[in-house]
Scaffold this motif. Structure first.
Motif, PDB file in Angstrom:
ATOM      1  N   PRO A   1      35.684  59.546  21.150  1.00  0.00           N
ATOM      2  CA  PRO A   1      35.755  58.556  21.029  1.00  0.00           C
ATOM      3  C   PRO A   1      37.151  58.087  21.664  1.00  0.00           C
ATOM      4  O   PRO A   1      37.135  56.994  22.148  1.00  0.00           O
ATOM      5  N   LEU A   2      38.032  58.685  21.536  1.00  0.00           N
ATOM      6  CA  LEU A   2      39.403  58.505  22.415  1.00  0.00           C
ATOM      7  C   LEU A   2      39.113  58.206  24.025  1.00  0.00           C
ATOM      8  O   LEU A   2      38.838  57.147  24.473  1.00  0.00           O
ATOM      9  N   VAL A   3      38.352  58.578  24.148  1.00  0.00           N
ATOM     10  CA  VAL A   3      37.530  59.273  25.541  1.00  0.00           C
ATOM     11  C   VAL A   3      36.724  58.117  25.855  1.00  0.00           C
ATOM     12  O   VAL A   3      37.034  57.686  26.892  1.00  0.00           O
ATOM     13  N   GLU A   4      35.854  58.221  25.374  1.00  0.00           N
ATOM     14  CA  GLU A   4      34.786  57.114  25.645  1.00  0.00           C
ATOM     15  C   GLU A   4      35.398  55.465  25.202  1.00  0.00           C
ATOM     16  O   GLU A   4      34.988  55.029  25.968  1.00  0.00           O
ATOM     17  N   ALA A   5      36.672  55.092  24.578  1.00  0.00           N
ATOM     18  CA  ALA A   5      37.260  53.663  24.810  1.00  0.00           C
ATOM     19  C   ALA A   5      38.126  53.628  26.048  1.00  0.00           C
ATOM     20  O   ALA A   5      37.928  52.367  26.404  1.00  0.00           O
ATOM     21  N   GLN A   6      38.178  54.419  26.910  1.00  0.00           N
ATOM     22  CA  GLN A   6      38.540  54.809  28.191  1.00  0.00           C
ATOM     23  C   GLN A   6      37.998  54.226  29.036  1.00  0.00           C
ATOM     24  O   GLN A   6      38.305  53.820  30.147  1.00  0.00           O
ATOM     25  N   ILE A   7      36.569  54.261  28.857  1.00  0.00           N
ATOM     26  CA  ILE A   7      35.891  54.010  30.395  1.00  0.00           C
ATOM     27  C   ILE A   7      35.166  52.834  30.009  1.00  0.00           C
ATOM     28  O   ILE A   7      35.629  52.823  31.423  1.00  0.00           O
ATOM     29  N   PRO A   8      35.096  52.073  30.172  1.00  0.00           N
ATOM     30  CA  PRO A   8      35.261  50.642  30.116  1.00  0.00           C
ATOM     31  C   PRO A   8      36.748  49.625  30.979  1.00  0.00           C
ATOM     32  O   PRO A   8      36.635  49.526  32.520  1.00  0.00           O
TER      33      PRO A   8
ATOM     34  N   MET B   1      35.991  51.424  34.851  1.00  0.00           N
ATOM     35  CA  MET B   1      35.371  50.900  35.506  1.00  0.00           C
ATOM     36  C   MET B   1      35.912  49.613  35.922  1.00  0.00           C
ATOM     37  O   MET B   1      35.440  49.649  37.487  1.00  0.00           O
ATOM     38  N   GLU B   2      37.163  48.884  34.661  1.00  0.00           N
ATOM     39  CA  GLU B   2      37.084  47.930  35.551  1.00  0.00           C
ATOM     40  C   GLU B   2      37.930  47.867  36.850  1.00  0.00           C
ATOM     41  O   GLU B   2      38.604  47.000  37.420  1.00  0.00           O
ATOM     42  N   LYS B   3      39.266  48.960  36.205  1.00  0.00           N
ATOM     43  CA  LYS B   3      40.323  49.070  37.536  1.00  0.00           C
ATOM     44  C   LYS B   3      39.739  50.160  39.149  1.00  0.00           C
ATOM     45  O   LYS B   3      39.795  49.431  39.796  1.00  0.00           O
ATOM     46  N   TYR B   4      38.601  50.728  38.580  1.00  0.00           N
ATOM     47  CA  TYR B   4      38.128  50.892  40.063  1.00  0.00           C
ATOM     48  C   TYR B   4      36.828  50.720  40.652  1.00  0.00           C
ATOM     49  O   TYR B   4      35.924  50.856  41.780  1.00  0.00           O
TER      50      TYR B   4
ATOM     51  N   THR C   1      29.520  56.353  37.689  1.00  0.00           N
ATOM     52  CA  THR C   1      30.651  56.543  38.123  1.00  0.00           C
ATOM     53  C   THR C   1      31.495  57.069  38.040  1.00  0.00           C
ATOM     54  O   THR C   1      32.399  58.199  38.523  1.00  0.00           O
ATOM     55  N   VAL C   2      31.490  56.277  37.155  1.00  0.00           N
ATOM     56  CA  VAL C   2      33.278  56.401  36.542  1.00  0.00           C
ATOM     57  C   VAL C   2      33.633  58.237  36.245  1.00  0.00           C
ATOM     58  O   VAL C   2      34.072  59.035  36.143  1.00  0.00           O
ATOM     59  N   ILE C   3      32.121  58.170  35.536  1.00  0.00           N
ATOM     60  CA  ILE C   3      32.158  59.746  34.468  1.00  0.00           C
ATOM     61  C   ILE C   3      32.217  60.777  35.355  1.00  0.00           C
ATOM     62  O   ILE C   3      33.210  61.281  35.628  1.00  0.00           O
TER      63      ILE C   3
END
Length: 257
Positions: free
Chosen positions: A188-195, A198-201, A207-209
């Motif tokens: 869940p901690l990693v999942e929460a970092q994905i959005p 995505m916005e940062k890059y 693609t982020v994954i």
């Protein structure tokens, strides 16, 4: 692979990898002791739910893994400890010259020293019972390194070393000690970092994954908490009687590079 009648103590197990491991051990029939530094109603309710779901005894015991006396007390309060899974860990990212000393101390205490204290307390219990398994959750960073993670890498390398020493000291006994070295795990901690990533890059999720989070993981797939739990079940089984003092990488090929 049944672990019926065994008791497993898993540190840092009210969420993420530790919880996944606890669930798989309970699924295999082991009684489980969950742990973290909080003492909330939901912590105890979580243990109760696992107990009901898998028909085992499940308890939650508060213990701060940054404090050696509480690490040892966790084992004492557990009553029995046939399987010890040292999982608790924290992370901080910064250059060595900017790394806060307090963060260094905390990471070494929680990620490394806690495993020493729990193991020291558990070995006499295992010897009295005539059987035991110590499973340390290290990391791909216990075998390799990345910049800006000095404390984490040092601690995880230390866990691998502690694993080998523990195995040698118990080599003629029915007790084994091994380390599991995960790569990136979907928690869940990693999942929460994905959005945010995505916005940062300016990238889509896939693609982020593949290109950011799993850049160093050749399989381009996360390991799962269920896979790590299954590896723990295997190491706790009789099939692993002669596996001791080694590392098992669950990293999608990361350390093969």
């Amino acid at each position: 692979m049944t672990l019926r009648g065994k008791t497993a103590v898993i540190t840092g197990s009210n969420s993420g990898i530790g919880l996944g491991i606890a669930r798989e051990l309970a699924k295999a029939g082991a009684n489980v002791v969950l742990n973290s530094f909080t003492d909330r109603d939901e912590d105890h309710a979580l243990a109760e739910e696992i107990g009901k779901e898998f028909g085992v005894t499940a308890r939650y015991i508060k213990a701060d893994m940054s404090k050696g006396d509480e690490c040892r007390a966790l084992i004492e309060k557990s009553g029995s400890c046939d399987i010890l899974v040292n999982n608790a860990g924290i992370q901080h990212v910064a250059g060595i010259d900017e790394f806060p000393a307090a963060k260094w101390d905390a990471i070494i205490a929680i990620n490394l020293s806690s495993s020493f204290h729990t193991t020291a307390a558990a070995l006499p219990v295992m010897r009295k019972a005539g059987w035991g398994r110590v499973i340390n959750i290290a990391s791909a960073h216990g075998l390799t390194a990345s910049p800006y993670k000095s404390a984490y890498v040092a601690a995880k390398h230390g866990v691998v070393g502690l694993t080998k020493v523990t195995a040698l000291e118990t080599a003629e006994e029915p007790i084994t000690c091994n380390a599991i070295c995960p790569g990136y795990v979907l928690t869940p901690l990693v999942e929460a970092q994905i959005p945010d990533t995505m916005e940062k890059y300016g990238m889509d999720r896939d693609t982020v994954i593949r290109e950011v989070l799993l850049e160093r993981q050749p399989s381009k797939q996360f390991a799962t908490v269920e896979e790590l739990g299954g590896t723990c079940v295997f190491l706790a089984s009789s099939a692993a009687n002669q596996i001791t003092g080694t590392t098992i990488s669950v990293d999608g090929g990361w350390t093969a590079l």
